[in-house]
Design a protein around this motif. Structure first.
Motif, PDB file in Angstrom:
ATOM      1  N   TYR A 149       0.794  -1.345   0.027  1.00 36.92           N
ATOM      2  CA  TYR A 149       0.163  -0.226   0.118  1.00 36.92           C
ATOM      3  C   TYR A 149       1.164   1.128  -0.327  1.00 36.92           C
ATOM      4  O   TYR A 149       0.410   2.557  -1.055  1.00 36.92           O
ATOM      5  CB  TYR A 149      -0.765  -0.271   1.409  1.00 36.92           C
ATOM      6  N   LEU A 150       2.370   1.500   0.716  1.00 37.64           N
ATOM      7  CA  LEU A 150       2.835   2.020   0.831  1.00 37.64           C
ATOM      8  C   LEU A 150       4.465   1.850   0.013  1.00 37.64           C
ATOM      9  O   LEU A 150       4.452   1.028  -0.071  1.00 37.64           O
ATOM     10  CB  LEU A 150       3.515   2.519   2.144  1.00 37.64           C
ATOM     11  N   GLU A 151       4.504   2.977  -0.300  1.00 35.52           N
ATOM     12  CA  GLU A 151       6.554   2.432  -0.891  1.00 35.52           C
ATOM     13  C   GLU A 151       7.039   3.858  -0.519  1.00 35.52           C
ATOM     14  O   GLU A 151       6.654   4.557  -0.052  1.00 35.52           O
ATOM     15  CB  GLU A 151       6.810   2.768  -2.464  1.00 35.52           C
ATOM     16  N   MET A 152       8.343   3.291  -0.298  1.00 39.74           N
ATOM     17  CA  MET A 152       9.671   4.340   0.779  1.00 39.74           C
ATOM     18  C   MET A 152      10.560   4.717  -0.921  1.00 39.74           C
ATOM     19  O   MET A 152      10.359   3.925  -1.520  1.00 39.74           O
ATOM     20  CB  MET A 152      10.416   3.158   0.982  1.00 39.74           C
ATOM     21  N   ARG A 153      10.358   6.527  -0.781  1.00 44.14           N
ATOM     22  CA  ARG A 153      11.494   6.370  -1.684  1.00 44.14           C
ATOM     23  C   ARG A 153      11.598   7.208  -0.958  1.00 44.14           C
ATOM     24  O   ARG A 153      12.368   8.708   0.131  1.00 44.14           O
ATOM     25  CB  ARG A 153      10.081   7.477  -2.466  1.00 44.14           C
ATOM     26  N   LYS A 154      13.422   7.138  -0.731  1.00 49.00           N
ATOM     27  CA  LYS A 154      14.550   7.741   0.771  1.00 49.00           C
ATOM     28  C   LYS A 154      15.347   8.801  -0.566  1.00 49.00           C
ATOM     29  O   LYS A 154      14.727   8.010  -1.666  1.00 49.00           O
ATOM     30  CB  LYS A 154      15.546   6.236   0.724  1.00 49.00           C
ATOM     31  N   PRO A 155      15.280   9.153   0.133  1.00 50.76           N
ATOM     32  CA  PRO A 155      15.380   9.813   1.193  1.00 50.76           C
ATOM     33  C   PRO A 155      14.328  10.684   1.752  1.00 50.76           C
ATOM     34  O   PRO A 155      14.291  11.239   3.115  1.00 50.76           O
ATOM     35  CB  PRO A 155      17.046  10.494   1.971  1.00 50.76           C
ATOM     36  N   VAL A 156      13.185  10.893   0.981  1.00 47.97           N
ATOM     37  CA  VAL A 156      12.695  11.530   0.988  1.00 47.97           C
ATOM     38  C   VAL A 156      11.142  10.732   1.998  1.00 47.97           C
ATOM     39  O   VAL A 156      11.003  11.980   3.167  1.00 47.97           O
ATOM     40  CB  VAL A 156      11.874  11.830  -0.482  1.00 47.97           C
ATOM     41  N   GLY A 157      11.551   9.842   1.911  1.00 55.45           N
ATOM     42  CA  GLY A 157      10.560   9.078   3.362  1.00 55.45           C
ATOM     43  C   GLY A 157       8.910   8.076   2.866  1.00 55.45           C
ATOM     44  O   GLY A 157       9.207   7.870   0.996  1.00 55.45           O
ATOM     45  N   ALA A 158       7.640   8.023   2.818  1.00 56.53           N
ATOM     46  CA  ALA A 158       6.552   6.796   2.670  1.00 56.53           C
ATOM     47  C   ALA A 158       5.170   7.722   1.846  1.00 56.53           C
ATOM     48  O   ALA A 158       5.144   9.149   1.820  1.00 56.53           O
ATOM     49  CB  ALA A 158       5.671   6.304   3.621  1.00 56.53           C
ATOM     50  N   PHE A 159       5.069   6.896   0.676  1.00 49.73           N
ATOM     51  CA  PHE A 159       4.523   7.770  -0.749  1.00 49.73           C
ATOM     52  C   PHE A 159       2.975   6.365  -1.021  1.00 49.73           C
ATOM     53  O   PHE A 159       3.401   5.317  -0.224  1.00 49.73           O
ATOM     54  CB  PHE A 159       5.031   7.952  -2.084  1.00 49.73           C
TER      55      PHE A 159
END
Lengths: 518, 518
Positions: A67-77
């Motif tokens: 349901y979510l995906e991590m886009r580092k270093p920005v955060g969760a989307f």
């Protein structure tokens, strides 16, 4: 963003489970749209009056279940995989939830991979107009005409498309590489010691498989290229970060038990310093004494400006202890995905085995075009041309920064495709400037966002006011406008409050941002 | 070959060290030329009256130091890296031997890689005229014209050469793959669940990194594709080989603690059997019950002849437990190096991370050409065409074998690009026939030589009289001549003594040959 969440502290259901379920419903109902950025865990925890760990674990489960995906270093989307109309996840014939939950979770527990990846394009989803992203050649300078001519001729002999090739790469390409590094880097080698790889990144993986097992000590520079550090760590290495200064890595601080040291001597990533001649000698002596290997990542050594570059460490490899990594990602383009390793003779067979095990061999066509491109002399011509152009751009960027900011403190500009800029006192700290600049359509990068591993509080504080600017992909007009906007951004009213942030605080805030979900 | 070696049993020097030194000198003096085959360790041990272990260890050290190289399953050869004129190894400015020996050896001890590779071309150095090597498409059928047309158009937009792409692969290609597997394999998926890889081999590595750590139990078929088994083992997996029969892997014999099972249900490698519909159901049920994943390697499912193929296991994946691996290596050619994984949604992000960590992304150009090739309908056309041609060739090969050998016992011919032939009683055992056939210019392959892992004495004995023949790359004339020579070989006088070797003995002799240096 304020989410319509309500936590019931008296419910029998755990807080984490409530949070998970409510966010999941917001997503499947379409109220949280695909690619929406989620609030930072700390922010959401404060809003709801629950512990940050609860949020972190709910986010983790939402990520694990897609349901979510991590886009580092920005955060969760919110996952982009959720149907863009807002409907539920496209799982046809899905089992009932009761059935899926625990089974998926238990199966998911089979995952042992704990590595992290890095960014090859940009850590941000939305591009900016004036992007000083690092290590990017100018696509407009790609030698399209010659490349197409060679391609047309090769298409006639399409035989290589049908069959596997040698795991070490196309013989003609390996010979062309041997010739090239002989002339340009002083390396005496032969095609037999060369393995063609999908970029330096694959070379790092091959080395990791050759040398790293649980707890293997590996020296890296501090700061260090994140793409390398992540590979080593994901294989279980114990990283030993060693300080870098203006003469490169501090050789006197090296430990004695490392399997290898990973260095970027031509143009240290990210600081841009060059390893000094004395330290090169000392490094070789250290390797001989401690039976360690030296991994020399020479990623952007095709570009040097003020003086001829120092010969590669590999050119002085009297004891067969240097493994050299080179690439065409900077000189021609990363989309070709061609790099190479040059190995001491006694390691070549093992490296070829690993390469074969990983993906059998390289694709034929691009190797064949590149081999001919090199043999024909077109590569040398292209290098001379781009080197001249990048030189002009570098000079221009330095001039613009100095003009706009009253004498900019630049380092690492003597070679490569990026320089580092020690920010003036009146500017915000690096990560704040990075975010501020984006709102003005300009991409500049703090070390961390620019794929660097900065280890320890001391180093974090030291580099909290350094940004990286790649200059190769922008022409003079673009550089001028980019720097103009940068100056405007730092003098804008919304920049003012950030100026009060001390480097240490900025660094801590930044660390939290990065760490907000592990 | 008789080597001029003399072992002194009364010398203070160890036997192994004497052997190492004498062979090393023969090589550096040029008396043993590059690529010369060394005697088998057992033979040399017998000749010299020393233990086989002594020879094995001397060979190991010679290999480690670059004087010998292993070419499995054939054996040890003088390294091709020794200068072809016969001079010493090309180590310029080499340190003294006293200095190099222990240092290199100690540094060499840093190597932790204990994996083995497999053969993508042929295990033999010298090609034969009529080569029934497995899994090889006919290069003459490559759709060169259309491919070139698309390439020409794409060269205009060479932008993709300059930059990194998404680690999961080109979006257009992932969409084209999703469409293709929907139509041809019944798999409902989307581009979001697809990761483009450098062939299935890379997909296997990504899975290994995701799921395998020291001792992770992994079920493989017995016999099994060696390229997969080697990857899993090199990551520390505990392989659990499970028997295969004419209906595919025997699902009732599956253990309950595996992280995943690796299967080739469409056309079992190497036996060619198809997993039966009942077993497909049972396998899915087993995975659901034991929380295991199913890795479905569908390497040559584009080719089926007598009936439409069964839908992929992935098409019945109601519990998100199947990971599907596909490739263009068989339909178009391995030189393209493009395969793909289709993942359950909750695993996609991790797989993309691993892919990014391994080599950032796929090369742009071939992905772009392939995407357009698929979207234009040319791929479907190409598949129909080659499927028809391979069908004819398969029929012809079966007919020729039956004619020449009086009713050949063939299995696994209903699909794919190779069949298995249970040798008639009057023929030598598989590995003997393989060697004999080569002397007649014909390549046929025992299971082991054909990249199969055959586990246990029972399985070895069972398959000691099976050979694999790929039929896709040879036209009818070549098939006819190949089989004619094969028949001649088996009826030749030099074939006669081998006929007396019982399957068990042949299998043991073969095992020794394979194992003669580990």
């Amino acid at each position: 963003m304020q989410l319509p969440l309500r936590i019931d502290f008296h419910s029998g259901e755990s807080l984490q489970s409530q949070l998970f379920e409510q966010i999941r419903r917001l997503i499947t109902d379409g109220r949280l749209r695909p690619s929406t950025r989620m609030p930072a865990s700390r922010v959401l925890a404060d809003d709801l009056g629950i512990s940050r760990n609860t949020v972190v674990h709910a986010y983790e489960r939402l990520t694990a279940e897609g349901y979510l995906e991590m886009r580092k270093p920005v955060g969760a989307f919110v996952s982009s995989k959720v149907i863009a109309g807002g409907g539920p996840l496209p799982v046809a014939d899905s089992p009932t939830e009761d059935d899926q939950g625990p089974t998926t979770a238990r199966r998911h527990a089979r995952l042992v991979f704990r590595g992290e990846s890095h960014f090859v394009i940009s850590p941000y989803d939305r591009p900016v107009l004036y992007d000083f992203w690092v290590g990017r050649p100018d696509a407009r300078l790609f030698p399209a005409k010659t490349w197409q001519q060679i391609s047309r001729q090769l298409h006639e002999t399409h035989i290589g498309n049908s069959a596997y090739g040698h795991p070490a790469g196309l013989w003609e390409l390996r010979q062309a590489i041997a010739d090239h590094v002989g002339a340009s880097r002083g390396i005496r080698t032969s095609a037999n010691e060369i393995v063609v790889t999908h970029g330096i990144q694959e070379g790092l993986n091959i080395l990791a498989r050759m040398f790293i097992t649980g707890g293997t000590p590996v020296v890296v520079e501090n700061p260090c290229y994140l793409g390398a550090a992540n590979v080593f760590q994901s294989h279980g290495a114990k990283l030993l970060p060693t300080e870098v200064d203006s003469r490169g890595v501090d050789v006197e601080k090296l430990p004695t038990d490392a399997a290898f040291i990973y260095v970027t001597p031509s143009h240290q990533y990210p600081t841009g310093s060059t390893l000094s001649p004395e330290r090169r000698m000392q490094l070789q002596e250290w390797a001989r004494r401690t039976h360690a290997y030296i991994v020399e990542d020479d990623y952007d050594s095709d570009f040097f400006y003020d003086t001829a570059p120092l010969p590669a460490l590999k050119s002085l490899d009297r004891h067969d202890q240097v493994i050299y990594l080179g690439t065409f990602s900077k000189s021609l383009g990363a989309g070709l995905r061609i790099g190479y390793m040059i190995l001491p003779p006694h390691l070549a067979a093992t490296a070829i085995s690993v390469k074969g095990l990983m993906n059998n061999c390289m694709p034929w066509f691009t190797q064949a075009v590149l081999a001919e491109f090199m043999a024909s002399g077109a590569f040398q011509h292209h290098l001379r041309r781009t080197r001249m152009i990048y030189n002009t751009r570098r000079d221009f960027l330095v001039k613009m920064l100095s003009q706009r900011f009253g004498g900019a403190e630049i380092y690492g500009a003597q070679a490569g495709m990026h320089l580092a800029w020690q920010l003036p006192e009146e500017a915000p700290a690096a990560f704040d400037l990075e975010r501020l600049a984006r709102s003005y359509g300009v991409g500049v990068y703090s070390f961390k966002t620019g794929n660097s591993l900065v280890s320890g509080d001391e180093a974090e504080a030291r580099y909290a006011r350094s940004v990286m600017l790649g200059f190769a992909a922008l022409d003079e007009h673009e550089i001028e406008e980019g720097v103009r906007r940068l100056a405007k951004a730092t003098s804008a009213p919304d920049a003012a409050p950030r100026r009060t942030v001390a480097p240490e605080e900025a660094s801590n805030a930044q660390a939290q941002e990065f760490a907000y979900i592990r």
